[in-house]
Design a protein around this motif. Structure first.
Motif: not given
Length: 515
Positions: A14-22, A57-60, A65-66
């Motif tokens: 399922a889709d989940l939008h996350l910003e992996l920044t910082g 897979a979505d975040l590459g 790690t997940v």
């Protein structure tokens, strides 16, 4: 070649939008992003997160790690994990110090919905069918059959008229039950009566427009917002005074409710129907026929559609908002041939179309007789409620006149002769004290109407569920004024005198005793 785990994860997740920044490692950044999403409320308690392989897979990033990030957040109490139900946002309290670290999301507006404490205990507002009576099982069965049989092109760009299956089914049904004369090519599917008005006015019919002196304020507002001038026609026991049309200059169309005038409930007299048709033929004008509850007739034979008298000058407009549910956003326009192209141009290539799956389902529902069965079942149910309403008013407020009861989903309790708008407001306040939601008749009066005003209560007896209706009727009984002479029942072939929407006659002004 077998699928890679990445392809498999992408197909199952399922889709989940996350910003992996910082700063920090991928694991630390992911934990921070998930924690912020939960803390801010974007991921609400109980939300199921994607499987770790899918999210990886979505975040590459790596699966481990997940998996490690999920395990850490479970240990901290942000997430919960149970075999067979996946990983979810925890339903219990936030970890210590987490609550309040981010301000709650707010729009700056007051909540749109009333709190449960402020909602009326009983709903007798007009215009709504019993939502609990929606034929869920039959509708679901029709949807399954329709989707199974649907051609592939049904799910691509289609005809702006609407699905041909539904237009064919409606053409047959309207001809059989309402006397409408049409073919599928002159039927255009829309999302309800208001949508039809927006398509027609002013793009197709520029106005000005003749309307009935009593009608829905929402429709008047819609027309005014579109820049249209409206002229009210008088009303009496024979319906709208359509003879006035010949004395009005520049009217391009007239909006009428011929089968069951809204809200007074009288049918348009045959002479008035003929006058409306003659006006349209003589001037080249059009009549918009709002057939909002034409299926629900109780004490007399159904009044046929006005469109059957002249298909080239009458636009027949209907929907399923009263017969099925306003949640099923489907309606139709039966158009004169010369207006079809103009309406399709106003509708556009893609926007403002009714959903294809609902169109296919309704077509199946009509074709296999489920719609007829539902209508007949609800007609019997609503008639029983109407009879209970009449009995209650006759027994407890015999000085009120009950009108418009031969058809429809509402009745009007007209106040005695000499009543004022203040008396109507008194009755409405008494209803509110009993936790009862209903409308006053004055709210439906056109602001420019010149006919003598009428005052009363508009009772939507179809709105409550079967279990809630007795309580609503008892609340209404307590709210009604208790003094006056004998009752007058209008609009039913089973009662005398014959239908007369005018107020009952009294020598003295009404006195209110609403408890």
């Amino acid at each position: 070649m077998p699928e890679s785990w990445v392809n498999l994860a992408e197909s199952l997740g399922a889709d989940l939008h996350l910003e992996l920044t910082g700063p920090g490692s991928r694991r630390a950044v992911l934990i921070r992003a998930l924690r912020d999403a939960v803390r801010s409320g974007r991921l609400s308690p109980g939300t199921r997160l994607p499987p770790y392989r899918s999210l990886a897979a979505d975040l590459g990033i790596a699966r481990n790690t997940v998996a490690d990030a999920y395990a850490e957040l479970v240990a901290e109490g942000w997430l919960s994990a149970r075999q067979g139900s996946g990983t979810r946002v925890a339903r219990w309290h936030f970890p210590d110090g987490a609550r309040g670290s981010t301000e709650p999301l707010t729009t700056g507006r007051a909540p749109a919905r009333r709190s449960p404490a402020s909602r009326p205990a009983h709903n007798l507002l007009q215009g709504q069918p019993d939502a609990a009576s929606f034929p869920r099982t039959a509708w679901l069965a029709a949807a399954r059959r329709a989707l199974t049989a649907a051609p592939h092109d049904a799910f691509g760009p289609g005809d702006p008229r609407g699905r041909p299956e539904l237009r064919r089914a409606l053409a047959d049904y309207l001809a059989r039950t309402r006397g409408v004369r049409t073919d599928p090519e002159r039927l255009v599917i829309c999302s309800g009566f208001a949508h039809a008005l927006r398509l027609l006015l002013p793009a197709v019919l520029p106005g000005p427009l003749a309307v009935e002196s009593y009608g829905l304020p929402f429709h008047r507002h819609l027309l005014t917002t579109a820049g249209l001038r409206t002229h009210p026609l008088g009303l009496d026991e024979h319906g709208a005074d359509t003879a006035q049309l010949a004395r009005l200059d520049g009217m391009g169309a007239a909006l009428l409710t011929p089968a069951h005038q809204f809200p007074t409930g009288v049918p348009l007299h045959p002479d008035r129907r003929a006058a409306a048709i003659n006006w349209a033929r003589a001037t080249g004008g059009f009549i918009l026929e709002d057939d909002y509850d034409g299926e629900f007739r109780y004490d007399r034979k159904p009044v046929g559609a006005l469109q059957g008298l002249d298909p080239e000058h009458v636009l027949h407009i209907g929907s399923v908002s009263k017969s099925l549910s306003p949640a099923v956003r489907l309606g139709w326009m039966v158009l004169p041939d010369r207006l079809v192209d103009a309406v399709l141009e106003a509708k556009g290539e893609r926007e403002a179309w009714a959903g294809v799956t609902d169109q296919l389902t309704l077509a199946e529902f009509l074709t296999h007789g489920a719609y007829d069965r539902h209508i007949r079942r609800m007609r019997q149910r609503y008639r029983r409620r109407r009879d209970q309403l009449i009995d209650t008013v006759t027994a407890h407020a015999p000085h009120l006149t009950v009108t418009g009861i031969a058809a429809g989903l509402h009745a009007v309790l007209q106040l005695p002769d000499g009543a004022t708008e203040s008396d109507e407001h008194t009755a409405l306040r008494a209803a509110r004290r009993q936790g009862l939601a209903l409308d006053g008749l004055s709210a439906y009066r056109h602001p420019a109407a010149t006919m003598p005003p009428r005052h009363g209560l508009v009772i939507g007896y179809a709105t409550p569920t079967d279990s809630a209706f007795p309580g609503a009727l008892e609340a209404l009984r307590r709210a009604l004024p208790q003094k006056g002479p004998e009752a007058h029942i209008s609009g039913s072939a089973n009662h005398d005198p014959p239908e007369d929407p005018g107020p009952s006659l009294r020598d003295d002004p009404p006195r209110w005793d609403p408890h």
